[in-house]
Design an enzyme around this catalytic site. Structure first.
Site, mmCIF file in Angstrom:
data_model
loop_
_atom_site.group_PDB
_atom_site.id
_atom_site.type_symbol
_atom_site.label_atom_id
_atom_site.label_comp_id
_atom_site.label_asym_id
_atom_site.label_seq_id
_atom_site.Cartn_x
_atom_site.Cartn_y
_atom_site.Cartn_z
ATOM 1 N N ARG A 73 -22.885 15.460 18.176
ATOM 2 C CA ARG A 73 -23.423 15.742 16.746
ATOM 3 C C ARG A 73 -22.663 17.151 16.468
ATOM 4 O O ARG A 73 -22.585 17.718 15.451
ATOM 5 C CB ARG A 73 -25.083 16.050 17.041
ATOM 6 N N ASP A 93 -30.987 13.422 28.701
ATOM 7 C CA ASP A 93 -31.276 14.126 27.558
ATOM 8 C C ASP A 93 -31.284 13.940 26.097
ATOM 9 O O ASP A 93 -31.361 14.653 25.161
ATOM 10 C CB ASP A 93 -30.228 15.331 27.653
ATOM 11 N N HIS A 146 -18.148 11.934 20.033
ATOM 12 C CA HIS A 146 -19.415 11.277 19.414
ATOM 13 C C HIS A 146 -20.357 12.586 19.088
ATOM 14 O O HIS A 146 -21.304 12.379 18.494
ATOM 15 C CB HIS A 146 -20.171 10.119 19.948
ATOM 16 N N GLU A 185 -29.320 17.862 22.917
ATOM 17 C CA GLU A 185 -29.546 17.497 24.438
ATOM 18 C C GLU A 185 -30.005 18.460 25.138
ATOM 19 O O GLU A 185 -31.005 18.213 26.130
ATOM 20 C CB GLU A 185 -28.364 16.815 24.837
ATOM 21 N N GLU A 200 -31.776 12.666 36.658
ATOM 22 C CA GLU A 200 -30.698 13.506 36.130
ATOM 23 C C GLU A 200 -31.243 14.583 35.315
ATOM 24 O O GLU A 200 -30.865 15.073 34.271
ATOM 25 C CB GLU A 200 -29.818 12.770 34.926
ATOM 26 N N HIS A 215 -17.150 5.253 18.617
ATOM 27 C CA HIS A 215 -18.515 5.105 18.891
ATOM 28 C C HIS A 215 -19.043 4.662 17.373
ATOM 29 O O HIS A 215 -18.451 4.447 16.350
ATOM 30 C CB HIS A 215 -19.220 6.555 18.681
HETATM 31 C C1 UD1 Z 1 -27.119 9.427 21.094
HETATM 32 C C2 UD1 Z 1 -27.996 10.612 21.882
HETATM 33 C C3 UD1 Z 1 -26.794 11.396 22.359
HETATM 34 C C4 UD1 Z 1 -26.116 10.640 23.503
HETATM 35 C C5 UD1 Z 1 -25.425 9.655 22.769
HETATM 36 C C6 UD1 Z 1 -24.678 8.397 23.623
HETATM 37 C C7 UD1 Z 1 -29.958 11.659 20.908
HETATM 38 C C8 UD1 Z 1 -30.379 12.569 19.634
HETATM 39 N N1 UD1 Z 1 -28.397 11.404 20.798
HETATM 40 O O1 UD1 Z 1 -26.333 9.960 20.000
HETATM 41 O O2 UD1 Z 1 -27.752 12.476 23.467
HETATM 42 O O3 UD1 Z 1 -25.048 11.364 24.233
HETATM 43 O O4 UD1 Z 1 -26.658 8.666 22.097
HETATM 44 O O5 UD1 Z 1 -23.624 7.759 22.930
HETATM 45 O O6 UD1 Z 1 -30.625 11.017 21.369
HETATM 46 N N2 UD1 Z 1 -25.093 2.944 16.456
HETATM 47 C C9 UD1 Z 1 -24.962 1.545 16.111
HETATM 48 N N3 UD1 Z 1 -25.017 0.705 17.291
HETATM 49 C C10 UD1 Z 1 -25.196 1.197 18.401
HETATM 50 C C11 UD1 Z 1 -25.332 2.572 18.714
HETATM 51 C C12 UD1 Z 1 -25.345 3.234 17.576
HETATM 52 O O7 UD1 Z 1 -24.606 0.980 15.075
HETATM 53 O O8 UD1 Z 1 -25.292 0.237 19.392
HETATM 54 C C13 UD1 Z 1 -24.939 3.546 15.060
HETATM 55 C C14 UD1 Z 1 -26.150 3.752 14.416
HETATM 56 O O9 UD1 Z 1 -25.801 3.842 12.744
HETATM 57 C C15 UD1 Z 1 -27.123 4.805 14.621
HETATM 58 C C16 UD1 Z 1 -25.884 5.799 14.894
HETATM 59 O O10 UD1 Z 1 -24.962 5.238 15.429
HETATM 60 O O11 UD1 Z 1 -27.968 5.111 13.407
HETATM 61 C C17 UD1 Z 1 -26.159 6.993 15.868
HETATM 62 O O12 UD1 Z 1 -27.131 6.872 16.826
HETATM 63 P P1 UD1 Z 1 -28.057 7.765 17.541
HETATM 64 O O13 UD1 Z 1 -28.781 7.244 18.725
HETATM 65 O O14 UD1 Z 1 -28.928 8.440 16.497
HETATM 66 O O15 UD1 Z 1 -27.155 8.923 18.033
HETATM 67 P P2 UD1 Z 1 -25.821 9.070 18.745
HETATM 68 O O16 UD1 Z 1 -24.830 10.077 18.223
HETATM 69 O O17 UD1 Z 1 -25.584 7.713 19.464
HETATM 70 N N1 UDP Z 2 -18.830 3.999 27.817
HETATM 71 C C1 UDP Z 2 -18.519 2.746 27.842
HETATM 72 N N2 UDP Z 2 -17.635 1.920 26.497
HETATM 73 C C2 UDP Z 2 -17.257 2.841 25.718
HETATM 74 C C3 UDP Z 2 -16.933 4.365 25.852
HETATM 75 C C4 UDP Z 2 -18.012 4.749 27.046
HETATM 76 O O1 UDP Z 2 -19.154 1.733 28.500
HETATM 77 O O2 UDP Z 2 -16.502 2.349 24.908
HETATM 78 C C5 UDP Z 2 -19.462 4.705 28.784
HETATM 79 C C6 UDP Z 2 -18.940 5.583 29.714
HETATM 80 O O3 UDP Z 2 -18.186 5.276 30.885
HETATM 81 C C7 UDP Z 2 -20.174 6.596 30.232
HETATM 82 C C8 UDP Z 2 -21.065 6.329 29.091
HETATM 83 O O4 UDP Z 2 -20.568 5.221 28.320
HETATM 84 O O5 UDP Z 2 -20.784 5.965 31.346
HETATM 85 C C9 UDP Z 2 -20.920 7.613 28.192
HETATM 86 O O6 UDP Z 2 -21.567 7.435 27.054
HETATM 87 P P1 UDP Z 2 -21.507 8.407 25.831
HETATM 88 O O7 UDP Z 2 -20.311 9.208 25.831
HETATM 89 O O8 UDP Z 2 -21.873 7.661 24.662
HETATM 90 O O9 UDP Z 2 -22.866 9.482 26.084
HETATM 91 P P2 UDP Z 2 -22.838 10.840 26.805
HETATM 92 O O10 UDP Z 2 -22.756 10.686 28.382
HETATM 93 O O11 UDP Z 2 -22.192 11.610 26.191
HETATM 94 O O12 UDP Z 2 -24.321 11.135 26.469
#
Ligand code: UD1
Ligand code: UDP
Length: 377
Positions: A213, A98, A211, A134, A120, A244
């Site tokens: 939104r 999602d 984490h 999502e 999924e 995060h």
């Molecule tokens: C995204 C997904 C969310 C998912 C989550 C899992 C969307 C809109 N959101 O949210 O569905 O649950 O991932 O974690 O698709 N960042 C880093 N390094 C990384 C990852 C993220 O620095 O490896 C920081 C960056 O500043 C980035 C920000 O986190 O811009 C947000 O990342 P983004 O993918 O936009 O949204 P998430 O909140 O991670």
């Molecule tokens: N996870 C990880 N390291 C962390 C936190 C989470 O590997 O420090 C794993 C967790 O076990 C799960 C996945 O990340 O498999 C969940 O990711 P997240 O919560 O970012 O996204 P969501 O599932 O809410 O989309």
């Protein structure tokens, strides 16, 4: 027989964890030619997973930038995938779950009349603003998809309600269980000081992740205040919170929790140590989606800091409790589990509704069956 050309597309940590065992299964199947395109919507958090599972993508769109909006991701991924799909011309792309990568991956494939398999599929909270974006991403992806791999019977039923042809749905279990079973080991040894110093046998370790939104702003402040109060009032508790990498969340976590001695704010963990940390935890406090599937498989109680969930199976099984985002309720629910052995045992002994670790095999089989039955799916 001509090989089926399957391109897997993902970009964030949870998609990578849940698609890694599937990529391996696709690579091992001689009737399939498998390619992988990562959007790198996440960078470090994605690379950690790729390294752990020893996966090298064929294409990497490298779209992550700090402070970017959902629209920025959408535009970059859509344009980046255009060229990749034009060059590779797969028979079908597989997207997961999602995220923005998921929806835009499906849309980009549709624009080139390439079929879409949704892994999924069928999760629904019933509220398009929670989880946001999502819930809408997965509904739109479901509309674009030609094949739907639903983890549970409930997910299948949701797709039927949306008018999806039952012949195009396969119930598979969740691939996260496939991944989890590969990494959790009872004798696992953590690297580094923080996690090694914790006395898991005598302390009550609470693992926190947060984490979403829709929790940004006031709800997240409530959550962090609640954690602060629980930790400060109880020296038997150790809170481990891998934060995060989103700078907004890093900053807020530091502000509210940075000075509490039994709260450990650490960098996101690699999947292997994280899954093993879950396995040693007393309880889990989270707004994550995937962790709601992992915790039941490990027999761990999990309190979900959201107003609703798209994973009602674990709630029905008794292992997940949805507790909202109000400070007083969070404090009360955590304290109840910390103090009542009976309440704890009831939750911890509930059954895992998310599968047997063989979901990837069922997806590969589902793909091959769909293509052997008809020239067009
Ligand atoms: C995204 C997904 C969310 C998912 C989550 C899992 C969307 C809109 N959101 O949210 O569905 O649950 O991932 O974690 O698709 N960042 C880093 N390094 C990384 C990852 C993220 O620095 O490896 C920081 C960056 O500043 C980035 C920000 O986190 O811009 C947000 O990342 P983004 O993918 O936009 O949204 P998430 O909140 O991670
Ligand atoms: N996870 C990880 N390291 C962390 C936190 C989470 O590997 O420090 C794993 C967790 O076990 C799960 C996945 O990340 O498999 C969940 O990711 P997240 O919560 O970012 O996204 P969501 O599932 O809410 O989309």
């Amino acid at each position: 027989m001509k090989q089926l050309k399957v391109m897997t597309i993902f970009g964030t940590r949870p998609e990578a964890i849940k698609m890694a065992p599937l990529v391996k299964a696709l690579e091992a199947e001689p009737r399939i030619q498998s390619t992988l395109c990562v959007t790198a919507q996440h960078r470090e958090m994605l690379d950690m997973v790729l390294e752990l599972f020893d996966i090298t993508p064929d294409y990497d769109l490298n779209v992550m930038a700090h402070g970017q909006t959902i629209s920025d991701i959408t535009v970059k991924v859509l344009k980046g995938l255009e060229a990749v799909l034009e060059k590779e011309k797969p028979d079908i792309v597989l997207v997961h779950g999602d995220t923005s990568t998921t929806f835009v991956g499906a849309l980009a494939a549709f624009y080139q009349k390439i079929k879409v398999g949704h892994v999924e599929a069928g999760l629904r909270s019933g509220n398009i603003y929670s989880p946001y974006p999502e819930e809408m991403n997965r509904k739109l992806t479901g509309t674009l998809a030609n094949l739907h791999f639903a983890p549970t019977q409930g997910n299948f039923d949701n797709l039927i309600k949306d008018g999806i042809n039952p012949d195009k749905i396969v119930i598979t279990g969740n691939t996260v269980i496939d991944a989890l079973l590969q990494v959790v080991k009872e004798d696992y040894v953590f690297q580094g000081k923080t996690l090694n110093q914790i006395d898991y046998a005598h302390k009550k370790v609470i693992v926190v992740t947060c984490h979403r939104r829709e929790n940004w702003g006031e709800p997240m402040e409530n959550i962090f205040q609640a954690i602060r109060e629980v930790a400060q009032g109880n020296e038997m508790v150790e809170v481990v919170f891998p934060v995060h990498l989103n700078p907004k969340i890093q900053q807020l976590a530091q502000e509210f929790l940075g000075d509490v001695s039994n709260v450990h704010l650490i960098e996101p963990l690699d999947y292997e140590p994280f899954a093993n940390l879950l396995n040693r935890a007393y309880l889990i406090l989270t707004d994550s989606g995937g962790i709601q599937e992992e915790a039941p498989a490990l027999g761990k109680p999990i309190l979900v800091m959201r107003t609703e969930t798209e994973r009602p199976e674990a709630v029905a099984a008794g292992t997940v409790k949805v507790i909202g985002v109000k400070k007083e309720r969070i404090i009360a629910e955590v304290k109840a589990l910390l103090s009542s052995e009976k309440a704890y045992e009831t939750i911890a002994n509930a059954v895992n509704p998310y599968g047997d670790g063989k979901a990837c095999g069922r997806i590969v089989e589902g793909l091959l069956n769909a293509y052997s039955k008809a020239s067009e799916i």
